[in-house]
Design an enzyme around this catalytic site. Sequence first.
Site, mmCIF file in Angstrom:
data_model
loop_
_atom_site.group_PDB
_atom_site.id
_atom_site.type_symbol
_atom_site.label_atom_id
_atom_site.label_comp_id
_atom_site.label_asym_id
_atom_site.label_seq_id
_atom_site.Cartn_x
_atom_site.Cartn_y
_atom_site.Cartn_z
ATOM 1 N N ASP A 24 0.822 -1.215 0.000
ATOM 2 C CA ASP A 24 0.000 0.000 0.000
ATOM 3 C C ASP A 24 0.854 1.264 0.000
ATOM 4 O O ASP A 24 0.559 2.225 0.724
ATOM 5 C CB ASP A 24 -0.958 0.011 1.193
ATOM 6 C CG ASP A 24 -2.224 0.820 0.922
ATOM 7 O OD1 ASP A 24 -2.505 1.106 -0.261
ATOM 8 O OD2 ASP A 24 -2.937 1.170 1.883
ATOM 9 N N LYS A 39 1.862 4.729 -0.947
ATOM 10 C CA LYS A 39 1.223 5.937 -1.483
ATOM 11 C C LYS A 39 1.517 7.074 -0.511
ATOM 12 O O LYS A 39 1.826 6.834 0.667
ATOM 13 C CB LYS A 39 -0.281 5.753 -1.670
ATOM 14 C CG LYS A 39 -1.050 5.356 -0.416
ATOM 15 C CD LYS A 39 -2.521 5.132 -0.747
ATOM 16 C CE LYS A 39 -3.310 4.715 0.487
ATOM 17 N NZ LYS A 39 -4.749 4.479 0.178
ATOM 18 N N ASN A 47 0.187 7.170 3.079
ATOM 19 C CA ASN A 47 0.711 6.235 4.069
ATOM 20 C C ASN A 47 2.156 6.534 4.456
ATOM 21 O O ASN A 47 2.866 5.664 4.962
ATOM 22 C CB ASN A 47 0.602 4.799 3.551
ATOM 23 C CG ASN A 47 -0.825 4.292 3.602
ATOM 24 O OD1 ASN A 47 -1.669 4.847 4.307
ATOM 25 N ND2 ASN A 47 -1.109 3.238 2.855
ATOM 26 N N ASP A 103 0.532 2.438 8.576
ATOM 27 C CA ASP A 103 -0.643 1.676 8.138
ATOM 28 C C ASP A 103 -0.247 0.366 7.466
ATOM 29 O O ASP A 103 -0.077 0.292 6.249
ATOM 30 C CB ASP A 103 -1.534 2.501 7.208
ATOM 31 C CG ASP A 103 -2.919 1.862 7.043
ATOM 32 O OD1 ASP A 103 -3.074 0.679 7.419
ATOM 33 O OD2 ASP A 103 -3.837 2.540 6.552
ATOM 34 N N THR A 131 -4.474 0.010 -3.330
ATOM 35 C CA THR A 131 -5.120 1.184 -3.906
ATOM 36 C C THR A 131 -5.001 1.087 -5.423
ATOM 37 O O THR A 131 -3.892 0.898 -5.936
ATOM 38 C CB THR A 131 -4.438 2.468 -3.387
ATOM 39 O OG1 THR A 131 -4.515 2.495 -1.953
ATOM 40 C CG2 THR A 131 -5.107 3.706 -3.954
#
Length: 294
Positions: free
Chosen positions: A98, A100, A103, A116, A145
């Site tokens: 994840d 991005k 995060n 996260d 995502t």
Amino acid sequence: MKVVKKRLLTSAGQKDQVRSEKVIMSQTRSSLARVCRLYRTFKDSKYVYMLMEACLGGELWTLLRNRGCFEDASGRFYVACVLQALSYLHARGIIYRDVKPENVLLDARGYAKLVDFGFAKKIGVGKRRKAKADEMDKTWTFCGTPEYMAPEVILNKGHCPSADLWALGVFTFELLTGSPPFCGADAVQTYTAVLRGVDTLEFPGKVSLTAADLIRKLCRDEPTERLGALKNGEDIQKHRWFESFDWEGLEKGTLTPPIVPEVSSPTDTSNFDRFPLDSEEAPPHDDSGWDHDF
């Protein structure tokens, strides 16, 4: 303090996910790993709690939103921080899944850290130096995502830590331009853009030739052909975009970040956006015992 409603986790089928998050974060406590540290967990009849270090510099996404995009030097620093975090995780058989800007948090000094770990999974160290993708440890969970998901995740071919390298390429593009390269009006259109591949992209003039070359080499369709896939990030560090970058300074924490946040005290939360308090009624009790290890 991360506070999660137990009944919400039960109804969403995410009990195993939060247990995995707790276990993985408990195993990644190195102060130099560029990973947000988990100190303790707690529980009561309504919630589970995760006490983590306070990264008071705020979200990298907020900084990107306010600035529009980063110049090469700033973007290079944040990409290096995330690469260091991914290399640390991959060496321990953990795939993050994840990457991005949302995060990535900045600590009070301005260093970036991954947070996260809800999608993270331990799949084993695997045969990372083998040449064939089918010889690496894989997982088949469809998660992440859409703008950052690698083709093999979308196509459900099974994915390994190399999927994080694809996301690192997307992350680099977004930091330097202000938006991710693969976008659509909905998830399906975004997946279609991802599957068209990096060769269909037009790079804005603000992206340097060396940065564009790095992004293309990270976003190769074949997982084992991505830069860093077989050497746990070592060849990414040697790429021309990182020429003269002080990797030793980053490792030791002596490198001065490009942006130093204003933090007045250990309780200063001014670098974060403000949101209204949760006005919902208290959730029902959940004493089923699934959270026994919290």
